[in-house]
Design an enzyme around this catalytic site. Structure first.
Site, PDB file in Angstrom:
ATOM      1  N   LEU A  64       0.873  -1.161   0.000  1.00 22.22           N
ATOM      2  CA  LEU A  64       0.000   0.000   0.000  1.00 22.22           C
ATOM      3  C   LEU A  64       0.911   1.212   0.000  1.00 22.22           C
ATOM      4  O   LEU A  64       1.933   1.220   0.696  1.00 22.22           O
ATOM      5  CB  LEU A  64      -0.899   0.033   1.248  1.00 22.22           C
ATOM      6  CG  LEU A  64      -1.995  -1.040   1.344  1.00 22.22           C
ATOM      7  CD1 LEU A  64      -2.706  -0.940   2.682  1.00 22.22           C
ATOM      8  CD2 LEU A  64      -2.984  -0.891   0.202  1.00 22.22           C
ATOM      9  N   ASP A  65       0.571   2.224  -0.781  1.00 18.41           N
ATOM     10  CA  ASP A  65       1.381   3.442  -0.811  1.00 18.41           C
ATOM     11  C   ASP A  65       1.527   4.002   0.600  1.00 18.41           C
ATOM     12  O   ASP A  65       0.690   3.754   1.466  1.00 18.41           O
ATOM     13  CB  ASP A  65       0.715   4.509  -1.688  1.00 18.41           C
ATOM     14  CG  ASP A  65       0.567   4.086  -3.137  1.00 18.41           C
ATOM     15  OD1 ASP A  65       1.310   3.195  -3.571  1.00 18.41           O
ATOM     16  OD2 ASP A  65      -0.302   4.660  -3.817  1.00 18.41           O
ATOM     17  N   LYS A  66       2.555   4.795   0.788  1.00 17.11           N
ATOM     18  CA  LYS A  66       2.818   5.377   2.109  1.00 17.11           C
ATOM     19  C   LYS A  66       1.598   6.138   2.633  1.00 17.11           C
ATOM     20  O   LYS A  66       1.278   6.069   3.815  1.00 17.11           O
ATOM     21  CB  LYS A  66       4.036   6.297   2.031  1.00 17.11           C
ATOM     22  CG  LYS A  66       4.441   6.886   3.361  1.00 17.11           C
ATOM     23  CD  LYS A  66       5.696   7.733   3.245  1.00 17.11           C
ATOM     24  CE  LYS A  66       6.077   8.314   4.593  1.00 17.11           C
ATOM     25  NZ  LYS A  66       7.254   9.174   4.504  1.00 17.11           N
ATOM     26  N   THR A  68      -1.541   5.607   1.827  1.00 15.16           N
ATOM     27  CA  THR A  68      -2.754   4.790   1.793  1.00 15.16           C
ATOM     28  C   THR A  68      -2.837   3.958   3.066  1.00 15.16           C
ATOM     29  O   THR A  68      -1.839   3.481   3.573  1.00 15.16           O
ATOM     30  CB  THR A  68      -2.734   3.855   0.567  1.00 15.16           C
ATOM     31  OG1 THR A  68      -2.656   4.654  -0.610  1.00 15.16           O
ATOM     32  CG2 THR A  68      -3.978   2.987   0.505  1.00 15.16           C
ATOM     33  N   HIS A 146       0.686   2.696  -8.081  1.00  9.77           N
ATOM     34  CA  HIS A 146      -0.252   3.820  -7.908  1.00  9.77           C
ATOM     35  C   HIS A 146      -1.475   3.688  -8.819  1.00  9.77           C
ATOM     36  O   HIS A 146      -2.009   4.675  -9.324  1.00  9.77           O
ATOM     37  CB  HIS A 146       0.431   5.158  -8.174  1.00  9.77           C
ATOM     38  CG  HIS A 146       1.499   5.530  -7.200  1.00  9.77           C
ATOM     39  ND1 HIS A 146       1.274   5.688  -5.856  1.00  9.77           N
ATOM     40  CD2 HIS A 146       2.823   5.773  -7.389  1.00  9.77           C
ATOM     41  CE1 HIS A 146       2.404   6.029  -5.258  1.00  9.77           C
ATOM     42  NE2 HIS A 146       3.360   6.066  -6.155  1.00  9.77           N
TER      43      HIS A 146
END
Length: 182
Positions: A64-66, A68, A146
């Site tokens: 998961l993105d930072k 998110t 992303h």
């Protein structure tokens, strides 16, 4: 190292019977600001939450993105991790999304058909369930870099908040606080 054993085999060394490591499975409610990695010298990682756990070789299944938050499976079961991440299995992942602008029916149609996010191929079709004009659930079966943010940029919108709520049949426990696991 490639010799295969089954659960029925007994392995011993110098008269001592050895046992295999049992698999561990953790549901983590990843907060924003934490890196989905096993280690990082600059930032806190999701595995920092598991320093006191007895299990070895834990890793996050997927990323998961930072910025998110949401469901992240932490395990040491490599076979399961591979099945969940393999593109050929198309495991659905559902996210709650808050957007800068309203989503119209044309945007929904484009996202549900597959959309150009600058890759060789269009994304696979997404499933959209509107909550309000600018909040929705989106289900995808890929995990490109992303991807959801890029999908909404392709329809001239911007993701303000993103939270993964499920992977396949596994759904984030709504009572599990951010930064906690079970």
């Amino acid at each position: 190292p490639e010799f295969k054993v089954s659960e029925n085999d007994i392995i011993s060394f110098q008269g001592q019977t050895l046992s295999g490591e049992e698999y561990a499975y953790y549901m983590l409610h990843k907060p924003a600001g934490i890196i989905s990695a096993t280690e990082d010298k600059m930032h806190q990682t999701v595995l920092d939450y598991f320093k006191n756990e007895p299990c070895k070789n834990l890793y996050p299944v997927g990323r998961l993105d930072k910025d998110t938050e949401g469901l992240l499976l932490i395990t040491n079961d490599g076979e399961l991790g591979h099945r969940l991440l393999s593109p050929k299995h198309h495991i659905p992942k559902t996210y709650y999304v808050e957007l800068l602008k309203e989503v119209n029916s044309d945007d929904v149609s484009r996202l549900e058909e597959g959309i150009d996010i600058g890759e060789k191929k269009l994304t696979l079709p997404a499933k959209i369930r509107l909550i309000t004009d600018n909040t929705l659930y989106i289900t995808i079966t890929e995990g490109k870099f992303h991807q959801i943010k890029r999908m909404f940029e392709a329809v001239d919108n911007k993701v303000l908040y993103l939270k993964r709520i499920s992977m396949g049949e596994l759904t984030l426990d709504e009572f599990l606080p951010k930064g906690q696991f079970r």
